[in-house]
Scaffold this active site. Sequence first.
Site, PDB file in Angstrom:
ATOM      1  N   ASP A 252     -24.297  43.769 -20.991  1.00 34.27           N
ATOM      2  CA  ASP A 252     -24.983  44.239 -22.194  1.00 34.27           C
ATOM      3  C   ASP A 252     -24.739  43.180 -23.267  1.00 34.27           C
ATOM      4  OD1 ASP A 252     -25.875  45.389 -24.512  1.00 34.27           O
ATOM      5  OD2 ASP A 252     -24.904  47.323 -24.208  1.00 34.27           O
TER       6      ASP A 252
ATOM      7  N   TYR B  74     -38.589  43.946 -34.575  1.00 33.52           N
ATOM      8  CA  TYR B  74     -38.685  42.891 -33.556  1.00 33.52           C
ATOM      9  C   TYR B  74     -38.978  41.529 -34.204  1.00 33.52           C
ATOM     10  CZ  TYR B  74     -40.385  40.608 -29.261  1.00 33.52           C
ATOM     11  OH  TYR B  74     -40.581  39.750 -28.211  1.00 33.52           O
TER      12      TYR B  74
HETATM   13  P1  NAP Z   1     -38.798  42.621 -19.917  1.00 30.80           P
HETATM   14  O1  NAP Z   1     -39.626  42.475 -18.692  1.00 30.80           O
HETATM   15  O2  NAP Z   1     -38.633  43.959 -20.524  1.00 30.80           O
HETATM   16  O3  NAP Z   1     -37.362  41.971 -19.623  1.00 30.80           O
HETATM   17  C1  NAP Z   1     -36.280  42.075 -20.514  1.00 30.80           C
HETATM   18  C2  NAP Z   1     -35.027  42.311 -19.706  1.00 30.80           C
HETATM   19  O4  NAP Z   1     -33.892  42.357 -20.605  1.00 30.80           O
HETATM   20  C3  NAP Z   1     -35.051  43.654 -18.957  1.00 30.80           C
HETATM   21  O5  NAP Z   1     -34.569  43.510 -17.644  1.00 30.80           O
HETATM   22  C4  NAP Z   1     -34.107  44.492 -19.814  1.00 30.80           C
HETATM   23  O6  NAP Z   1     -33.510  45.568 -19.111  1.00 30.80           O
HETATM   24  C5  NAP Z   1     -33.090  43.459 -20.227  1.00 30.80           C
HETATM   25  N1  NAP Z   1     -32.254  43.948 -21.309  1.00 30.80           N
HETATM   26  C6  NAP Z   1     -32.569  44.842 -22.281  1.00 30.80           C
HETATM   27  N2  NAP Z   1     -31.517  45.067 -23.072  1.00 30.80           N
HETATM   28  C7  NAP Z   1     -30.499  44.301 -22.608  1.00 30.80           C
HETATM   29  C8  NAP Z   1     -29.155  44.116 -22.989  1.00 30.80           C
HETATM   30  N3  NAP Z   1     -28.640  44.790 -24.039  1.00 30.80           N
HETATM   31  N4  NAP Z   1     -28.389  43.250 -22.285  1.00 30.80           N
HETATM   32  C9  NAP Z   1     -28.899  42.593 -21.225  1.00 30.80           C
HETATM   33  N5  NAP Z   1     -30.159  42.742 -20.789  1.00 30.80           N
HETATM   34  C10 NAP Z   1     -30.959  43.587 -21.477  1.00 30.80           C
HETATM   35  O7  NAP Z   1     -39.375  41.698 -21.083  1.00 30.80           O
HETATM   36  P2  NAP Z   1     -39.971  40.214 -21.058  1.00 30.80           P
HETATM   37  O8  NAP Z   1     -41.354  40.328 -21.521  1.00 30.80           O
HETATM   38  O9  NAP Z   1     -39.651  39.493 -19.810  1.00 30.80           O
HETATM   39  O10 NAP Z   1     -39.126  39.603 -22.276  1.00 30.80           O
HETATM   40  C11 NAP Z   1     -38.161  38.593 -22.106  1.00 30.80           C
HETATM   41  C12 NAP Z   1     -37.933  37.947 -23.459  1.00 30.80           C
HETATM   42  O11 NAP Z   1     -39.150  37.340 -23.892  1.00 30.80           O
HETATM   43  C13 NAP Z   1     -37.533  38.950 -24.550  1.00 30.80           C
HETATM   44  O12 NAP Z   1     -36.573  38.358 -25.401  1.00 30.80           O
HETATM   45  C14 NAP Z   1     -38.836  39.158 -25.294  1.00 30.80           C
HETATM   46  O13 NAP Z   1     -38.613  39.553 -26.624  1.00 30.80           O
HETATM   47  C15 NAP Z   1     -39.447  37.786 -25.196  1.00 30.80           C
HETATM   48  N6  NAP Z   1     -40.892  37.737 -25.396  1.00 30.80           N
HETATM   49  C16 NAP Z   1     -41.726  38.409 -24.553  1.00 30.80           C
HETATM   50  C17 NAP Z   1     -43.100  38.336 -24.783  1.00 30.80           C
HETATM   51  C18 NAP Z   1     -44.094  39.037 -23.907  1.00 30.80           C
HETATM   52  O14 NAP Z   1     -45.278  39.019 -24.252  1.00 30.80           O
HETATM   53  N7  NAP Z   1     -43.701  39.614 -22.787  1.00 30.80           N
HETATM   54  C19 NAP Z   1     -43.583  37.582 -25.848  1.00 30.80           C
HETATM   55  C20 NAP Z   1     -42.700  36.920 -26.686  1.00 30.80           C
HETATM   56  C21 NAP Z   1     -41.346  36.993 -26.436  1.00 30.80           C
HETATM   57  P3  NAP Z   1     -34.234  47.022 -19.215  1.00 30.80           P
HETATM   58  O15 NAP Z   1     -35.579  46.856 -18.574  1.00 30.80           O
HETATM   59  O16 NAP Z   1     -33.314  47.916 -18.456  1.00 30.80           O
HETATM   60  O17 NAP Z   1     -34.325  47.332 -20.688  1.00 30.80           O
END
Ligand code: NAP
Length: 250
Positions: A62, A157
């Site tokens: 975490d 966010y």
């Molecule tokens: P995602 O598929 O939801 O992956 C995020 C991962 O982080 C999930 O496995 C989540 O677990 C885990 N997580 C959440 N809280 C945590 C904690 N306290 N400690 C450790 N792990 C934790 O999202 P993603 O789209 O791949 O996003 C990855 C990064 O890219 C994030 O920082 C996001 O803000 C950024 N981002 C994404 C987008 C987009 O369009 N997708 C755009 C800009 C930036 P759970 O699923 O169990 O919560």
Amino acid sequence: MSLSGKTAFITGAGSGIGRAACKILARDGANIIAADINAKNAKETVDLIDKQETKNISIALDVSESASVKSALVKVLETYSKPPSIIVNCAGITRDNFLLNLSEENFQQVVDVNLKGTFLVIQTFCKAMVEHQVPKGTVINVGSIVGKNGNIGQSNYAASKAGVEVMTKTAAKELGREGIRVNAILPGFVTTPMTDLVPDKLKEVFASKIPLSRFGTPEEIAEVISFLASDKSSYISGASIDVNGGMVTC
Ligand code: NAP
């Protein structure tokens, strides 16, 4: 391969961009430490890459809890005897609501994971890099286009991601003398479980603002992470790299 002999610690590795980063960095030769709050998903990520000739482990973590980050480092040192030289801060959450309706709890949760979590991982792992004199350290933080422009329903966010971007620049200034590069990637909209939460109508609105007329894939972000992790980017530090299909604002 560009990352042969290197070890990468990747948070948020159980899903989306973090999982893609694990796969691409392993393809490019790095040992992978897949860390996620969801231990089962992190293990699944490692199972997906275990056919590679690299030493890969998963860790339950975490990022918002300093004790959890510290115990992750202990496990890494037990397994590899030295800290990783590549750190990828990918863990992130959304808790969207209009600012006037946003609860204090949801504001705090997002800041704790996205911003404080990035801080805790950088501080803990970079301290270890310095102590162990790990050469050519590189930290890649995942910010967001939303941190530059704001976005309706995402005041928590957007603020957390703006913080990640400017913390990246500060860390680059402080850690350069230790040979550690620190950079941010600012994705636009990427197809992952995080954006699955966005209603389809809103997705169409976003896609219409993207010159390439589509959301990105997690692999398209992971390729840039691999570049920033490698010596190919050896003179890049303190940068924020847009990876957003040409989108100017959301
Ligand atoms: P995602 O598929 O939801 O992956 C995020 C991962 O982080 C999930 O496995 C989540 O677990 C885990 N997580 C959440 N809280 C945590 C904690 N306290 N400690 C450790 N792990 C934790 O999202 P993603 O789209 O791949 O996003 C990855 C990064 O890219 C994030 O920082 C996001 O803000 C950024 N981002 C994404 C987008 C987009 O369009 N997708 C755009 C800009 C930036 P759970 O699923 O169990 O919560």
